[in-house]
Write a protein that holds these residues in place. Structure first.
Motif, PDB file in Angstrom:
ATOM      1  N   MET A  35       0.831  -1.204   0.000  1.00  0.00           N
ATOM      2  CA  MET A  35       0.000   0.000   0.000  1.00  0.00           C
ATOM      3  C   MET A  35       0.861   1.249   0.000  1.00  0.00           C
ATOM      4  SD  MET A  35      -3.073  -0.984   2.658  1.00  0.00           S
ATOM      5  CE  MET A  35      -4.222  -2.331   2.324  1.00  0.00           C
ATOM      6  N   ARG A  36       1.913   1.243   0.802  1.00  0.00           N
ATOM      7  CA  ARG A  36       2.809   2.399   0.882  1.00  0.00           C
ATOM      8  C   ARG A  36       3.475   2.678  -0.456  1.00  0.00           C
ATOM      9  NH1 ARG A  36       7.825   0.815   4.038  1.00  0.00           N
ATOM     10  NH2 ARG A  36       8.156  -0.181   2.003  1.00  0.00           N
ATOM     11  N   ASP A  37       3.995   1.652  -1.093  1.00  0.00           N
ATOM     12  CA  ASP A  37       4.796   1.842  -2.297  1.00  0.00           C
ATOM     13  C   ASP A  37       3.961   2.072  -3.547  1.00  0.00           C
ATOM     14  OD1 ASP A  37       6.947   1.417  -0.635  1.00  0.00           O
ATOM     15  OD2 ASP A  37       7.233  -0.667  -1.246  1.00  0.00           O
ATOM     16  N   ASN A  38       2.713   1.585  -3.547  1.00  0.00           N
ATOM     17  CA  ASN A  38       1.878   1.673  -4.751  1.00  0.00           C
ATOM     18  C   ASN A  38       0.734   2.675  -4.632  1.00  0.00           C
ATOM     19  OD1 ASN A  38       2.828  -0.696  -6.671  1.00  0.00           O
ATOM     20  ND2 ASN A  38       2.872  -1.498  -4.575  1.00  0.00           N
ATOM     21  N   GLU A  39       0.663   3.364  -3.499  1.00  0.00           N
ATOM     22  CA  GLU A  39      -0.390   4.358  -3.279  1.00  0.00           C
ATOM     23  C   GLU A  39      -1.771   3.800  -3.621  1.00  0.00           C
ATOM     24  OE1 GLU A  39       1.370   8.716  -3.140  1.00  0.00           O
ATOM     25  OE2 GLU A  39       1.025   8.060  -5.197  1.00  0.00           O
ATOM     26  N   VAL A  40      -2.084   2.691  -2.969  1.00  0.00           N
ATOM     27  CA  VAL A  40      -3.376   2.047  -3.147  1.00  0.00           C
ATOM     28  C   VAL A  40      -3.795   1.440  -1.816  1.00  0.00           C
ATOM     29  CG1 VAL A  40      -2.381  -0.178  -3.835  1.00  0.00           C
ATOM     30  CG2 VAL A  40      -4.688   0.438  -4.609  1.00  0.00           C
ATOM     31  N   VAL A  41      -5.091   1.410  -1.539  1.00  0.00           N
ATOM     32  CA  VAL A  41      -5.612   0.766  -0.333  1.00  0.00           C
ATOM     33  C   VAL A  41      -6.726  -0.187  -0.752  1.00  0.00           C
ATOM     34  CG1 VAL A  41      -4.985   2.550   1.329  1.00  0.00           C
ATOM     35  CG2 VAL A  41      -7.133   2.754   0.082  1.00  0.00           C
ATOM     36  N   PHE A  42      -6.871  -1.274   0.008  1.00  0.00           N
ATOM     37  CA  PHE A  42      -7.861  -2.286  -0.378  1.00  0.00           C
ATOM     38  C   PHE A  42      -8.210  -3.145   0.815  1.00  0.00           C
ATOM     39  CE2 PHE A  42      -3.531  -3.448  -1.650  1.00  0.00           C
ATOM     40  CZ  PHE A  42      -3.296  -4.558  -0.838  1.00  0.00           C
ATOM     41  N   LEU A  43      -9.299  -3.874   0.681  1.00  0.00           N
ATOM     42  CA  LEU A  43      -9.675  -4.921   1.624  1.00  0.00           C
ATOM     43  C   LEU A  43      -9.205  -6.246   1.054  1.00  0.00           C
ATOM     44  CD1 LEU A  43     -13.281  -3.586   2.286  1.00  0.00           C
ATOM     45  CD2 LEU A  43     -11.272  -3.293   3.755  1.00  0.00           C
ATOM     46  N   ASP A  44      -9.109  -7.258   1.896  1.00  0.00           N
ATOM     47  CA  ASP A  44      -8.549  -8.547   1.466  1.00  0.00           C
ATOM     48  C   ASP A  44      -9.605  -9.322   0.677  1.00  0.00           C
ATOM     49  OD1 ASP A  44      -6.752 -10.549   1.136  1.00  0.00           O
ATOM     50  OD2 ASP A  44      -6.475 -10.999   3.259  1.00  0.00           O
ATOM     51  N   LEU A  45      -9.703  -9.038  -0.637  1.00  0.00           N
ATOM     52  CA  LEU A  45     -10.746  -9.627  -1.486  1.00  0.00           C
ATOM     53  C   LEU A  45     -10.155 -10.189  -2.781  1.00  0.00           C
ATOM     54  CD1 LEU A  45     -13.476  -6.841  -1.114  1.00  0.00           C
ATOM     55  CD2 LEU A  45     -13.643  -9.179  -0.224  1.00  0.00           C
TER      56      LEU A  45
END
Length: 387
Positions: A35-45
């Protein structure tokens, strides 16, 4: 022909319905680095069935799709046995339970993709106290962004794009935030009562809920009453100019010394207040229901530029805002420009030089800075900030 002088106020204007969330980066912080390196956030899906253009607010089988993703996770954890492939079509599921936990998670998934809007704030906890907590803003609405994670080969995970604004070691975040990190929920909303702490971390200047806040950084470890007095003269002079304009007394301002004008100030509720945190480096946050903190910051940025520029003409001052292009930002730019131009004309050359002297003394003693950029056209910006 004189050159224009451009001041970038670098101020974030936050919505009245602004929301902030803490998103946990997976079990054991497994997705923190991604998330830090790719500037993305997600749920475990992993493998979550979602066709382009589908609206999660209206689909009837969200729980079934979550079950599909759960079973894909289990399949990967079992080293992907070829004789036990997971079902990927939710309509073919037959042996599952619509539990309260799954229905609750379905509501969380729906909210993550449809309620959280562009500009809402996401905080991602760090695994260790020396690792950085991530503070960012959601970028864009609509279709999700898809990630391929190392633990799920050939699977896609839907998420949201985020722009990281600030990174703070976990050991330095406010205690209330540390207390909220141990949570069974992968996503939780933060109460508005904590917003000022979050905004102070993320932004040097911001507007929210009818209030302006402007951070003035201090590099010196020592910040005495005299240092605060010098700084307050600049802020309160901006307030006095504002008050005199409201009372139509601005025309006589150039005849009186800054200390005299400040002493005559009527200390109403419009006068800025401040929060001081001097921890080498530290900062002073000045906040008010009007644009006075921004005006004071512009004065300081112009004063720094004046130290290398022989003359600044009020009519040639241009205000811009590189961090926010919203309509309310444009309206504020117009108000700030008008007030700065009127103030410079009203105070005249002698008072402006007096103000520059006060700013230079404050900067020399504590290296205080407004964080704004000022430049003459065709010249690199003069940065009024702590490095």
């Amino acid at each position: 022909m004189s050159q224009q002088v451009v001041v970038d106020i670098r101020t974030r204007f936050l919505r009245d319905d602004q929301r902030c969330y803490i998103l946990f980066p997976g079990n054991g912080y497994r997705y923190y680095s991604y998330m830090r390196d790719n500037e993305v956030v997600f749920l475990d899906l992993p493998g979550f069935p979602w066709e382009k253009g589908e609206d999660l607010r209206t689909i009837p089988d969200l729980v079934e799709r979550i079950v599909v993703s759960e079973r894909i996770q289990d399949w990967h954890r079992k080293d992907r046995p070829s004789n036990d492939l997971p079902i990927r079509d939710p309509s073919k599921l037959t042996d599952f339970r619509r539990t309260a936990a799954r229905q609750q998670f379905a509501g969380l998934v729906r909210g993550f993709f449809t309620t959280i809007s562009a500009g809402d704030i996401i905080i991602v906890p760090a695994p260790g106290y020396e690792d950085d907590m991530l503070f960012g803003e959601i970028v864009g609405d609509g279709d999700p962004v898809w990630s391929k994670l190392p633990g799920y080969p050939d699977e896609k995970v839907p998420g949201r794009q985020v722009k990281w604004i600030a990174r703070v070691p976990r050991g330095q975040v406010p205690p209330w935030l540390e207390r909220k990190i141990p949570s069974p929920n992968p996503l939780r909303q933060v109460e508005q009562s904590y917003f000022s702490d979050i905004f102070d971390i993320m932004y040097e200047r911001y507007y929210f809920d009818g209030n302006f806040a402007c951070k003035f950084n201090v590099k010196s470890a020592d910040f005495s009453s005299l240092d605060n007095f010098l700084f307050q003269q600049i802020v309160l002079y901006a307030a006095a100019l504002h008050e005199n304009r409201q009372e139509d007394n601005i025309k006589d301002i150039a005849k009186r010394a800054i200390s005299v004008v400040v002493s005559e100030l009527d200390f109403s509720q419009d006068i800025p207040d401040q929060r001081i945190s001097i921890n080498s480096p530290g900062h002073i946050v000045v906040y008010s229901k009007n644009i006075i903190p921004i005006i004071a910051g512009v004065f300081m940025a112009l004063a720094v530029l004046t130290s290398t520029t022989s003359k600044i003409s009020a009519d040639d001052v241009v205000i811009e805002n590189s961090v926010d292009r919203s309509q309310i930002s444009q309206e504020c730019i117009s108000d700030v420009k008008q007030e700065v131009v009127d103030d410079l004309k009203a105070m005249g050359y002698q008072r402006w030089q007096e103000l520059c002297t006060i700013e230079a003394q404050a900067r020399k003693r504590t290296q205080i800075s407004s964080g704004m950029d000022a430049r003459s056209t065709g010249v690199a910006p003069k940065q009024d900030r702590v490095h």
